[in-house]
Design a protein around this motif. Structure first.
Motif, PDB file in Angstrom:
ATOM      1  N   ASN A 155       0.813  -1.218   0.000  1.00  0.00           N
ATOM      2  CA  ASN A 155       0.000   0.000   0.000  1.00  0.00           C
ATOM      3  C   ASN A 155       0.848   1.270   0.000  1.00  0.00           C
ATOM      4  O   ASN A 155       0.525   2.246   0.680  1.00  0.00           O
ATOM      5  N   HIS A 156       1.914   1.260  -0.785  1.00  0.00           N
ATOM      6  CA  HIS A 156       2.786   2.420  -0.912  1.00  0.00           C
ATOM      7  C   HIS A 156       1.965   3.549  -1.542  1.00  0.00           C
ATOM      8  O   HIS A 156       1.643   3.516  -2.736  1.00  0.00           O
ATOM      9  N   GLU A 157       1.627   4.532  -0.710  1.00  0.00           N
ATOM     10  CA  GLU A 157       0.682   5.566  -1.121  1.00  0.00           C
ATOM     11  C   GLU A 157       1.077   6.326  -2.393  1.00  0.00           C
ATOM     12  O   GLU A 157       0.240   6.504  -3.283  1.00  0.00           O
ATOM     13  N   PRO A 158       2.337   6.772  -2.537  1.00  0.00           N
ATOM     14  CA  PRO A 158       2.688   7.486  -3.776  1.00  0.00           C
ATOM     15  C   PRO A 158       2.502   6.614  -5.036  1.00  0.00           C
ATOM     16  O   PRO A 158       2.047   7.108  -6.068  1.00  0.00           O
ATOM     17  N   THR A 159       2.820   5.335  -4.938  1.00  0.00           N
ATOM     18  CA  THR A 159       2.651   4.433  -6.089  1.00  0.00           C
ATOM     19  C   THR A 159       1.175   4.272  -6.416  1.00  0.00           C
ATOM     20  O   THR A 159       0.773   4.386  -7.581  1.00  0.00           O
ATOM     21  N   LEU A 160       0.350   4.007  -5.399  1.00  0.00           N
ATOM     22  CA  LEU A 160      -1.081   3.823  -5.621  1.00  0.00           C
ATOM     23  C   LEU A 160      -1.719   5.112  -6.149  1.00  0.00           C
ATOM     24  O   LEU A 160      -2.547   5.072  -7.069  1.00  0.00           O
ATOM     25  N   GLN A 161      -1.301   6.245  -5.593  1.00  0.00           N
ATOM     26  CA  GLN A 161      -1.841   7.535  -6.036  1.00  0.00           C
ATOM     27  C   GLN A 161      -1.492   7.794  -7.497  1.00  0.00           C
ATOM     28  O   GLN A 161      -2.333   8.225  -8.280  1.00  0.00           O
ATOM     29  N   LYS A 162      -0.246   7.502  -7.873  1.00  0.00           N
ATOM     30  CA  LYS A 162       0.192   7.707  -9.254  1.00  0.00           C
ATOM     31  C   LYS A 162      -0.596   6.805 -10.208  1.00  0.00           C
ATOM     32  O   LYS A 162      -1.077   7.252 -11.249  1.00  0.00           O
ATOM     33  N   LEU A 163      -0.735   5.532  -9.849  1.00  0.00           N
ATOM     34  CA  LEU A 163      -1.501   4.606 -10.691  1.00  0.00           C
ATOM     35  C   LEU A 163      -2.953   5.067 -10.817  1.00  0.00           C
ATOM     36  O   LEU A 163      -3.542   5.009 -11.899  1.00  0.00           O
ATOM     37  N   TYR A 164      -3.508   5.532  -9.713  1.00  0.00           N
ATOM     38  CA  TYR A 164      -4.906   5.955  -9.698  1.00  0.00           C
ATOM     39  C   TYR A 164      -5.117   7.158 -10.619  1.00  0.00           C
ATOM     40  O   TYR A 164      -6.005   7.158 -11.470  1.00  0.00           O
ATOM     41  N   THR A 165      -4.300   8.181 -10.445  1.00  0.00           N
ATOM     42  CA  THR A 165      -4.497   9.404 -11.236  1.00  0.00           C
ATOM     43  C   THR A 165      -4.076   9.235 -12.694  1.00  0.00           C
ATOM     44  O   THR A 165      -4.713   9.800 -13.586  1.00  0.00           O
ATOM     45  N   ASP A 166      -3.041   8.463 -12.967  1.00  0.00           N
ATOM     46  CA  ASP A 166      -2.573   8.282 -14.347  1.00  0.00           C
ATOM     47  C   ASP A 166      -3.588   7.551 -15.222  1.00  0.00           C
ATOM     48  O   ASP A 166      -3.590   7.729 -16.444  1.00  0.00           O
ATOM     49  N   ASN A 167      -4.440   6.743 -14.626  1.00  0.00           N
ATOM     50  CA  ASN A 167      -5.345   5.911 -15.419  1.00  0.00           C
ATOM     51  C   ASN A 167      -6.794   6.382 -15.431  1.00  0.00           C
ATOM     52  O   ASN A 167      -7.590   5.890 -16.217  1.00  0.00           O
ATOM     53  N   TYR A 168      -7.120   7.330 -14.584  1.00  0.00           N
ATOM     54  CA  TYR A 168      -8.510   7.760 -14.453  1.00  0.00           C
ATOM     55  C   TYR A 168      -9.074   8.341 -15.749  1.00  0.00           C
ATOM     56  O   TYR A 168     -10.173   7.985 -16.176  1.00  0.00           O
ATOM     57  N   TYR A 169      -8.353   9.223 -16.398  1.00  0.00           N
ATOM     58  CA  TYR A 169      -8.918   9.970 -17.522  1.00  0.00           C
ATOM     59  C   TYR A 169      -9.200   9.094 -18.743  1.00  0.00           C
ATOM     60  O   TYR A 169     -10.161   9.338 -19.472  1.00  0.00           O
ATOM     61  N   LYS A 170      -8.413   8.078 -18.952  1.00  0.00           N
ATOM     62  CA  LYS A 170      -8.665   7.170 -20.072  1.00  0.00           C
ATOM     63  C   LYS A 170      -9.994   6.431 -19.855  1.00  0.00           C
ATOM     64  O   LYS A 170     -10.805   6.298 -20.771  1.00  0.00           O
ATOM     65  N   ILE A 171     -10.216   5.991 -18.633  1.00  0.00           N
ATOM     66  CA  ILE A 171     -11.454   5.273 -18.312  1.00  0.00           C
ATOM     67  C   ILE A 171     -12.641   6.237 -18.291  1.00  0.00           C
ATOM     68  O   ILE A 171     -13.728   5.906 -18.759  1.00  0.00           O
ATOM     69  N   GLU A 172     -12.404   7.439 -17.789  1.00  0.00           N
ATOM     70  CA  GLU A 172     -13.461   8.449 -17.785  1.00  0.00           C
ATOM     71  C   GLU A 172     -13.927   8.730 -19.217  1.00  0.00           C
ATOM     72  O   GLU A 172     -15.121   8.775 -19.502  1.00  0.00           O
ATOM     73  N   LYS A 173     -12.992   8.881 -20.130  1.00  0.00           N
ATOM     74  CA  LYS A 173     -13.323   9.144 -21.526  1.00  0.00           C
ATOM     75  C   LYS A 173     -14.152   7.994 -22.101  1.00  0.00           C
ATOM     76  O   LYS A 173     -15.146   8.209 -22.789  1.00  0.00           O
ATOM     77  N   TYR A 174     -13.740   6.755 -21.812  1.00  0.00           N
ATOM     78  CA  TYR A 174     -14.460   5.590 -22.317  1.00  0.00           C
ATOM     79  C   TYR A 174     -15.910   5.585 -21.815  1.00  0.00           C
ATOM     80  O   TYR A 174     -16.849   5.399 -22.588  1.00  0.00           O
ATOM     81  N   ILE A 175     -16.106   5.782 -20.533  1.00  0.00           N
ATOM     82  CA  ILE A 175     -17.452   5.711 -19.955  1.00  0.00           C
ATOM     83  C   ILE A 175     -18.317   6.874 -20.434  1.00  0.00           C
ATOM     84  O   ILE A 175     -19.476   6.685 -20.801  1.00  0.00           O
ATOM     85  N   LEU A 176     -17.760   8.074 -20.467  1.00  0.00           N
ATOM     86  CA  LEU A 176     -18.529   9.233 -20.931  1.00  0.00           C
ATOM     87  C   LEU A 176     -18.916   9.078 -22.400  1.00  0.00           C
ATOM     88  O   LEU A 176     -20.005   9.492 -22.802  1.00  0.00           O
ATOM     89  N   ASN A 177     -18.050   8.482 -23.199  1.00  0.00           N
ATOM     90  CA  ASN A 177     -18.367   8.256 -24.612  1.00  0.00           C
ATOM     91  C   ASN A 177     -19.378   7.140 -24.808  1.00  0.00           C
ATOM     92  O   ASN A 177     -19.893   6.955 -25.906  1.00  0.00           O
TER      93      ASN A 177
END
Length: 188
Positions: A22-44
């Motif tokens: 649960n290394h917070e910086p790693t999890l935070q980076k993975l979380y934020t780096d991947n959100y927008y691609k999935i957001e675009k898919y769902i919104l489309n």
């Protein structure tokens, strides 16, 4: 004698270990780096921002949990991104198929309104459904009855034949003929 260690194996182990601990910086980076691609898919695909947040949160937890349980060992960040995207995509498809996302469509029929449940995926599908409804109204009463009984009331050809005093083969042929008429109307 020195072990010949593969540098990619080290990176793989480091990323997996960071996620497991649960290394917070790693999890935070993975979380934020991947959100927008999935957001675009769902919104489309007819989603809202709120639905995107929910689906993404669930997908991220699934991926994190699978790493914790050694069901998934990421080789690098792009493997995590791909896996996360697939989990989110399938979660979204499940959501679209759920009862929450179905809408009731009314078709007027001589015997009264007929309610059918139709899955709505996007605006184009709604337009197609509207076009089918309009063309359906142009069919003769016998064709409307045959198609309604077969497709919406899920009556057997035998039951439809009995209603019209036809043979089962005649009912099958008339159902086919009526469906062809509807297809022809849709093409014009």
């Amino acid at each position: 004698m020195q072990k010949n260690t593969d540098p990619t194996e080290n990176i793989t182990r480091q990323l997996a270990d960071a996620m497991r601990s649960n290394h917070e910086p790693t999890l935070q980076k993975l979380y934020t780096d991947n959100y927008y691609k999935i957001e675009k898919y769902i919104l489309n695909n007819n989603g809202t921002e709120e639905e995107t947040k929910d689906i993404y949160q669930e997908a991220f937890i699934i991926v994190w949990r699978n790493v914790q349980l050694d069901k998934f060992t990421p080789g690098n960040e792009s493997e995590v991104a791909g896996y996360l995207f697939n989990v989110a995509k399938f979660k979204w498809i499940d959501h679209l198929r759920s009862n929450h996302f179905k809408k009731i469509v009314h078709i007027e029929y001589e015997e009264g309104p007929l309610e059918i449940i139709e899955e709505t995926i996007n605006a184009a599908d709604s337009n197609k459904l509207l076009m089918v409804r309009n063309k359906y109204k142009q069919l003769g009463s016998t064709c409307k009855r045959v198609l309604t009984d077969f497709y919406f009331h899920e009556k057997s050809l035998k039951a439809i034949a009995a209603h019209f005093n036809w043979t089962e083969a005649t009912a099958r042929n008339n159902k086919y003929r009526c469906l062809q008429q509807l297809r022809t109307l849709l093409k014009t």
